[in-house]
Design a protein around this motif. Structure first.
Motif, short mmCIF file in Angstrom:
data_model
loop_
_atom_site.label_atom_id
_atom_site.label_comp_id
_atom_site.label_asym_id
_atom_site.label_seq_id
_atom_site.Cartn_x
_atom_site.Cartn_y
_atom_site.Cartn_z
N LEU A 37 9.00 -6.98 -21.07
CA LEU A 37 7.88 -7.25 -20.02
C LEU A 37 6.76 -6.33 -19.75
O LEU A 37 5.91 -6.49 -19.14
N ALA A 38 7.32 -5.01 -20.08
CA ALA A 38 6.52 -3.98 -20.01
C ALA A 38 4.93 -4.15 -20.95
O ALA A 38 4.83 -5.41 -21.89
N ASP A 39 3.84 -3.67 -20.51
CA ASP A 39 2.63 -3.33 -21.30
C ASP A 39 2.08 -4.92 -21.47
O ASP A 39 2.13 -5.51 -22.78
N LEU A 40 1.87 -5.75 -20.30
CA LEU A 40 1.43 -7.10 -20.48
C LEU A 40 -0.08 -6.94 -20.99
O LEU A 40 -0.86 -6.19 -20.31
N GLN A 41 -0.40 -7.87 -21.64
CA GLN A 41 -1.81 -7.89 -22.21
C GLN A 41 -2.43 -9.43 -21.57
O GLN A 41 -1.72 -10.51 -21.88
N PRO A 42 -3.59 -9.50 -21.09
CA PRO A 42 -4.07 -10.76 -20.56
C PRO A 42 -4.59 -11.70 -21.98
O PRO A 42 -5.14 -10.93 -22.89
N ALA A 43 -4.28 -12.93 -21.97
CA ALA A 43 -4.48 -13.82 -22.94
C ALA A 43 -4.99 -15.05 -22.07
O ALA A 43 -4.41 -15.72 -21.32
N THR B 40 -0.18 -14.11 -33.33
CA THR B 40 0.29 -13.49 -32.06
C THR B 40 -0.59 -14.46 -30.84
O THR B 40 -1.67 -14.17 -31.25
N GLY B 41 0.07 -15.06 -29.98
CA GLY B 41 -0.80 -15.71 -29.28
C GLY B 41 -1.31 -17.05 -29.82
O GLY B 41 -1.04 -17.39 -30.92
N ALA B 42 -1.91 -17.56 -28.59
CA ALA B 42 -2.60 -18.77 -29.21
C ALA B 42 -4.14 -18.79 -29.87
O ALA B 42 -5.14 -18.72 -29.25
N GLN B 43 -3.92 -18.68 -31.10
CA GLN B 43 -4.97 -18.65 -31.97
C GLN B 43 -4.84 -19.86 -32.77
O GLN B 43 -4.40 -19.41 -34.02
N PRO B 44 -5.65 -20.87 -32.47
CA PRO B 44 -5.56 -21.80 -33.32
C PRO B 44 -6.41 -21.74 -34.59
O PRO B 44 -7.38 -20.96 -34.52
N PRO B 45 -6.24 -22.72 -35.54
CA PRO B 45 -6.94 -22.53 -36.77
C PRO B 45 -8.18 -23.09 -36.72
O PRO B 45 -8.46 -23.92 -35.94
N ASP C 47 4.96 -15.84 -32.75
CA ASP C 47 5.35 -16.53 -31.71
C ASP C 47 5.20 -17.94 -31.67
O ASP C 47 4.20 -18.46 -32.51
N THR C 48 5.56 -18.53 -30.52
CA THR C 48 5.30 -20.12 -30.72
C THR C 48 4.22 -20.32 -29.63
O THR C 48 4.20 -21.69 -29.36
N ILE C 49 3.51 -19.45 -29.19
CA ILE C 49 2.51 -19.82 -28.26
C ILE C 49 1.46 -20.60 -28.80
O ILE C 49 0.85 -20.28 -29.61
N GLY C 50 0.97 -21.72 -27.91
CA GLY C 50 -0.02 -22.66 -28.55
C GLY C 50 0.48 -23.62 -29.55
O GLY C 50 -0.50 -24.50 -29.94
N ALA C 51 1.55 -23.56 -30.02
CA ALA C 51 2.00 -24.49 -31.22
C ALA C 51 1.97 -26.02 -30.76
O ALA C 51 1.03 -26.53 -31.36
N LEU D 156 0.03 -13.43 -19.11
CA LEU D 156 0.06 -12.33 -19.10
C LEU D 156 1.22 -11.95 -20.21
O LEU D 156 2.28 -12.31 -19.78
N VAL D 157 0.72 -11.53 -21.41
CA VAL D 157 1.78 -11.63 -22.71
C VAL D 157 2.22 -10.16 -22.89
O VAL D 157 1.46 -9.22 -23.13
N PRO D 158 3.62 -9.71 -23.25
CA PRO D 158 4.33 -8.71 -23.51
C PRO D 158 3.68 -8.21 -24.76
O PRO D 158 3.56 -9.25 -25.72
N ARG D 159 3.53 -6.97 -25.05
CA ARG D 159 3.01 -6.71 -26.66
C ARG D 159 4.01 -6.86 -27.61
O ARG D 159 3.66 -6.69 -28.79
#
Length: 289
Positions: free
Chosen positions: A21-27, A275-280, A228-232, A13-16
């Motif tokens: 922490l508001a407006d959390l978006q599922p990823a 943004t988020g874990a979006q690998p190439p 962001d560093t998510i999924g790096a 649940l990732v903040p926009r």
């Protein structure tokens, strides 16, 4: 199947916006899940072994794996809920997580032994029982059959305990490739790592390094604007596996390791630019090399 990734799939649940922490978006996420997806996008013949919920989140996880070319024949299903990880993003783009894991599907996994050249383990699934001990047994049994084992402990604060450290140390004699951050090297102790044939260390803004019995190499990072560093780190592991699947990593030369590390650093740079874990995809990495 050349690579079998074992471990949790969960929902972040990732903040926009950073710092809120508001407006959390599922990823869709989880370290092993991200590794499997990234390896699939990089063109590897990869499968995922886990237990995923039959709830809406679990169905989305399975669908995404399938859409990214990941073999899901070893994914078990159950009516337990999906693990949730509430993420906070600092102003510099770094991510921190709070996990909600009680009674969730991935903890009830009953792994099966299969013949595969490479198997990858790590993160929350090695910290929560009864799944952790079951994955540990699978890891050692696979190693005994000649499978190359990749391990990414991916330590989180809630399981950075002495008990978990001892569990990880018990696995190291069976590990072929160990990927750590600098903080995780300190957590495990540098001396304990000497028995592992290949140790990859992520150095943040300093890039990546590798140590084998014959090679010690550092590769610089690839310059990029960080979203962001998510999924790096998961992308690094997937990129390494995709490059090493038909090689003996302990036998690579310094020049060969430079190429492998540069490929992994490039893949990670593309991930952190998003943004988020979006690998190439493999094509995206090759276009940037």
């Amino acid at each position: 199947m050349d690579i079998m990734v074992c471990g949790e799939g969960l929902v972040d649940l990732v903040p926009r916006e950073p710092g809120r922490l508001a407006d959390l978006q599922p990823a869709l996420g989880g370290g092993p899940f991200n590794v499997a997806v990234a390896a699939g996008r990089l063109g590897a013949d990869v499968g995922f072994q886990s237990r995923l919920s039959t709830d809406a989140f679990g169905c989305a996880l399975v669908d995404h794996l399938t859409n990214q070319g990941v073999d899901t024949s070893l994914v078990q299903r159950g009516d337990e809920p999906t693990t949730l990880a509430v993420c906070s993003i600092a102003e510099d783009g770094s991510a921190a997580y709070s996990f909600y894991t009680e009674g969730t599907a991935d903890r009830a996994v009953e792994p099966v032994l299969v013949d595969v050249p490479w198997a990858c383990f790590g993160t929350v699934s090695l910290a929560l029982e009864p799944g952790a001990s079951r994955y540990g047994a699978l890891l050692t049994n696979l190693a005994a059959r000649g499978t190359n084992i990749a391990l990414d402990p991916n330590i989180r604060p809630f399981f950075a305990t002495e008990k978990h450290r001892e569990f990880l140390l018990s696995l190291l004699p069976h590990v072929t490739l160990l990927k750590l951050s600098e903080e995780e090297v300190e957590f495990l102790g540098a001396e304990a790592l000497e028995e592992v044939p290949v140790v990859i260390t992520t150095l943040g803004g300093e890039g990546l390094s590798v140590r084998t019995s014959s090679v010690s190499v550092q590769a610089p990072p690839v310059a990029v604007d960080v979203a962001d560093t998510i999924g790096a780190g998961d992308t690094v592991m997937a990129a390494l596996l995709s490059q090493l699947v038909d090689k003996d990593p302990a036998a690579l030369t310094e020049t060969e390791w430079q190429r492998v590390l540069h490929f992994a650093a490039t893949a990670a740079a593309i991930t952190v630019s998003r943004t988020g874990a979006q690998p190439p995809t493999r094509a995206e990495v090759e276009a940037k090399l």
